[in-house]
Design an enzyme around this catalytic site. Structure first.
Site, short mmCIF file in Angstrom:
data_model
loop_
_atom_site.label_atom_id
_atom_site.label_comp_id
_atom_site.label_asym_id
_atom_site.label_seq_id
_atom_site.Cartn_x
_atom_site.Cartn_y
_atom_site.Cartn_z
CG ASP A 120 -2.12 -1.00 1.11
OD1 ASP A 120 -2.60 -1.27 0.07
OD2 ASP A 120 -2.41 -1.44 2.18
CG ASP A 138 -6.90 -1.35 -1.32
OD1 ASP A 138 -7.24 -2.52 -1.53
OD2 ASP A 138 -5.71 -0.92 -0.62
#
Length: 171
Positions: A120, A138
């Protein structure tokens, strides 16, 4: 002549998949773990490893969650491919939603299977409050989910309009 199915939207899955994995590769190559580069006063690029799911859900468990999330991504993606195959290509919003979710789910799944975690890097914050760090996959999943909600409202509105037209025709 058979109509085109929703499978024609899988190109969108491929785009989300490739962009996600490419950006993760760049982050891993260019950043040290936890390194952060300020881009805007409310936004950093920060390399973190997520061993769980959204918002690091189940990240603190012993490792079984990796296999659980891999199987979950495969099951959901398989189900959505089936839905695409059954859908008509004219169902653009729903097909786009399914395709984005598939691309995001499979990209995070590949990352998790290869690395044991998901990379991330988008870090939004205000003062000391940070939103959980996330990635392109995401974003694709969230946009897909939002499109499904939009499609549900659109479908419900059409049903109400059809009932009103039907009632007018009965008078």
């Amino acid at each position: 002549m058979s109509k085109k199915s929703g499978l024609s939207f899988l190109w969108l899955s491929a785009v989300a998949f490739v962009i996600d994995l490419l950006t993760k590769y760049i982050v891993v190559q260019k950043f040290d773990l936890y390194e952060s580069v300020n881009v805007l006063p409310v936004f950093n690029l920060t390399y973190v490893r997520n061993y769980g799911a959204a918002f690091s859900f189940l990240a603190d468990h012993s490792g079984w969650q990796q296999y659980f999330f891999i199987l979950l991504a495969l099951a959901i993606s398989g189900m959505l491919v089936y839905f695409l195959a059954k859908n008509n290509a004219e169902q653009k919003i729903q097909n786009s939603a399914y395709a984005l979710i598939i691309g995001g789910a499979l990209a995070n799944m590949v990352d998790r299977a290869y690395n044991g975690f998901v990379v991330d890097f988008f870090d939004f914050y205000w003062d000391i409050y940070h939103y959980p760090v996330f990635n392109i996959a995401d974003i694709a999943i969230c946009i897909g989910a939002g499109l499904l909600v939009l499609d549900a409202f659109k479908s419900e509105k059409k049903k109400v309009q059809d009932k009103q037209v039907e009632k007018c025709g009965q008078k």
